[in-house]
Design a protein around this motif. Structure first.
Motif, PDB file in Angstrom:
ATOM      1  N   PRO A  25       6.352 -10.963  -4.006  1.00 52.47           N
ATOM      2  CA  PRO A  25       7.411  -9.953  -4.141  1.00 52.47           C
ATOM      3  C   PRO A  25       7.012  -8.641  -3.467  1.00 52.47           C
ATOM      4  N   ILE A  26       7.704  -8.287  -2.399  1.00 54.14           N
ATOM      5  CA  ILE A  26       7.396  -7.073  -1.647  1.00 54.14           C
ATOM      6  C   ILE A  26       8.229  -5.913  -2.210  1.00 54.14           C
ATOM      7  N   CYS A  27       7.559  -4.825  -2.524  1.00 50.96           N
ATOM      8  CA  CYS A  27       8.239  -3.637  -3.040  1.00 50.96           C
ATOM      9  C   CYS A  27       9.209  -3.084  -1.989  1.00 50.96           C
ATOM     10  N   THR A  28      10.404  -2.703  -2.414  1.00 47.82           N
ATOM     11  CA  THR A  28      11.382  -2.123  -1.495  1.00 47.82           C
ATOM     12  C   THR A  28      11.671  -0.654  -1.789  1.00 47.82           C
ATOM     13  N   CYS A  29      11.157  -0.141  -2.907  1.00 47.60           N
ATOM     14  CA  CYS A  29      11.412   1.272  -3.231  1.00 47.60           C
ATOM     15  C   CYS A  29      10.203   2.156  -2.947  1.00 47.60           C
ATOM     16  N   GLY A  30       9.022   1.549  -2.813  1.00 46.83           N
ATOM     17  CA  GLY A  30       7.820   2.308  -2.519  1.00 46.83           C
ATOM     18  C   GLY A  30       7.108   2.879  -3.725  1.00 46.83           C
ATOM     19  N   MET A  31       7.615   2.625  -4.929  1.00 43.47           N
ATOM     20  CA  MET A  31       7.042   3.230  -6.127  1.00 43.47           C
ATOM     21  C   MET A  31       5.972   2.372  -6.816  1.00 43.47           C
ATOM     22  N   THR A  32       5.685   1.206  -6.272  1.00 42.63           N
ATOM     23  CA  THR A  32       4.710   0.315  -6.887  1.00 42.63           C
ATOM     24  C   THR A  32       3.304   0.913  -6.894  1.00 42.63           C
ATOM     25  N   ALA A  33       2.547   0.597  -7.933  1.00 45.59           N
ATOM     26  CA  ALA A  33       1.150   1.034  -8.001  1.00 45.59           C
ATOM     27  C   ALA A  33       0.235  -0.026  -7.409  1.00 45.59           C
ATOM     28  N   SER A  34       0.782  -1.201  -7.104  1.00 47.92           N
ATOM     29  CA  SER A  34      -0.016  -2.283  -6.533  1.00 47.92           C
ATOM     30  C   SER A  34       0.519  -2.656  -5.154  1.00 47.92           C
ATOM     31  N   ALA A  35       0.751  -1.637  -4.334  1.00 52.30           N
ATOM     32  CA  ALA A  35       1.343  -1.818  -3.006  1.00 52.30           C
ATOM     33  C   ALA A  35       0.573  -2.846  -2.188  1.00 52.30           C
ATOM     34  N   PRO A  36       1.311  -3.601  -1.409  1.00 52.43           N
ATOM     35  CA  PRO A  36       2.747  -3.591  -1.194  1.00 52.43           C
ATOM     36  C   PRO A  36       3.512  -4.527  -2.132  1.00 52.43           C
ATOM     37  N   GLN A  37       2.780  -5.103  -3.089  1.00 54.57           N
ATOM     38  CA  GLN A  37       3.407  -6.033  -4.019  1.00 54.57           C
ATOM     39  C   GLN A  37       4.144  -5.276  -5.121  1.00 54.57           C
ATOM     40  N   CYS A  38       5.374  -5.704  -5.403  1.00 63.17           N
ATOM     41  CA  CYS A  38       6.169  -5.057  -6.446  1.00 63.17           C
ATOM     42  C   CYS A  38       5.540  -5.321  -7.810  1.00 63.17           C
ATOM     43  N   ASP A  39       5.404  -4.258  -8.597  1.00 62.49           N
ATOM     44  CA  ASP A  39       4.880  -4.397  -9.960  1.00 62.49           C
ATOM     45  C   ASP A  39       5.918  -3.978 -11.007  1.00 62.49           C
ATOM     46  N   GLY A  40       7.147  -3.752 -10.567  1.00 61.80           N
ATOM     47  CA  GLY A  40       8.221  -3.398 -11.495  1.00 61.80           C
ATOM     48  C   GLY A  40       8.256  -1.937 -11.888  1.00 61.80           C
ATOM     49  N   SER A  41       7.482  -1.088 -11.213  1.00 65.64           N
ATOM     50  CA  SER A  41       7.441   0.322 -11.606  1.00 65.64           C
ATOM     51  C   SER A  41       8.455   1.173 -10.843  1.00 65.64           C
ATOM     52  N   PRO A  43      12.635   2.356  -9.980  1.00 58.30           N
ATOM     53  CA  PRO A  43      13.619   3.084 -10.781  1.00 58.30           C
ATOM     54  C   PRO A  43      13.964   2.329 -12.068  1.00 58.30           C
ATOM     55  N   PRO A  44      14.063   3.059 -13.188  1.00 53.11           N
ATOM     56  CA  PRO A  44      14.323   2.409 -14.468  1.00 53.11           C
ATOM     57  C   PRO A  44      15.705   1.778 -14.573  1.00 53.11           C
ATOM     58  N   ASP A  45      16.632   2.157 -13.692  1.00 55.13           N
ATOM     59  CA  ASP A  45      17.986   1.602 -13.773  1.00 55.13           C
ATOM     60  C   ASP A  45      18.080   0.202 -13.152  1.00 55.13           C
ATOM     61  N   GLY A  46      16.968  -0.291 -12.587  1.00 61.52           N
ATOM     62  CA  GLY A  46      16.968  -1.621 -11.997  1.00 61.52           C
ATOM     63  C   GLY A  46      17.639  -1.692 -10.645  1.00 61.52           C
TER      64      GLY A  46
END
Length: 101
Positions: A25-41, A43-46
């Motif tokens: 899963p590649i992060c698309t918002c840039g806010m992940t703490a485990s870049a470049p993999q999405c960690d769900g961190s 926007p809270p609105d999903g």
């Protein structure tokens, strides 16, 4: 560069080796703490959903680390060009109007 989401503050590509048939899963918002993999961190609105990459073979992924890619989330070398926009401006534009890649 403090205005950049953490994933894009790197200013160079993220290189990850992925195995065949293993979802990445590649992060698309840039806010992940485990870049470049999405960690769900994100926007809270999903509103931000990861780009699920499933490789047909073991391969290296070059994922954008600056926010300038013309083919997000993958690096296309656009970081070598300057269109008069900062990386932060390009990232904010992408987050507001993500392209289906």
């Amino acid at each position: 560069m403090a205005d950049l989401p953490p994933m894009y503050a790197r200013q160079r590509p993220w290189v990850r080796t992925v195995d065949k048939n293993t979802p990445f899963p590649i992060c698309t918002c840039g806010m992940t703490a485990s870049a470049p993999q999405c960690d769900g961190s994100g926007p809270p609105d999903g509103a931000c959903q990861p780009r699920e990459h499933l490789s047909k073979r073991k391969e290296q992924l070059f994922i954008c680390g600056c926010g300038r890619s013309g083919n997000p989330p993958f690096c296309d070398g656009s970081h070598n060009k300057n269109d008069g926009k900062s990386a932060g401006q390009l990232i904010r534009e992408f987050i507001r109007n993500p392209r289906d890649v």
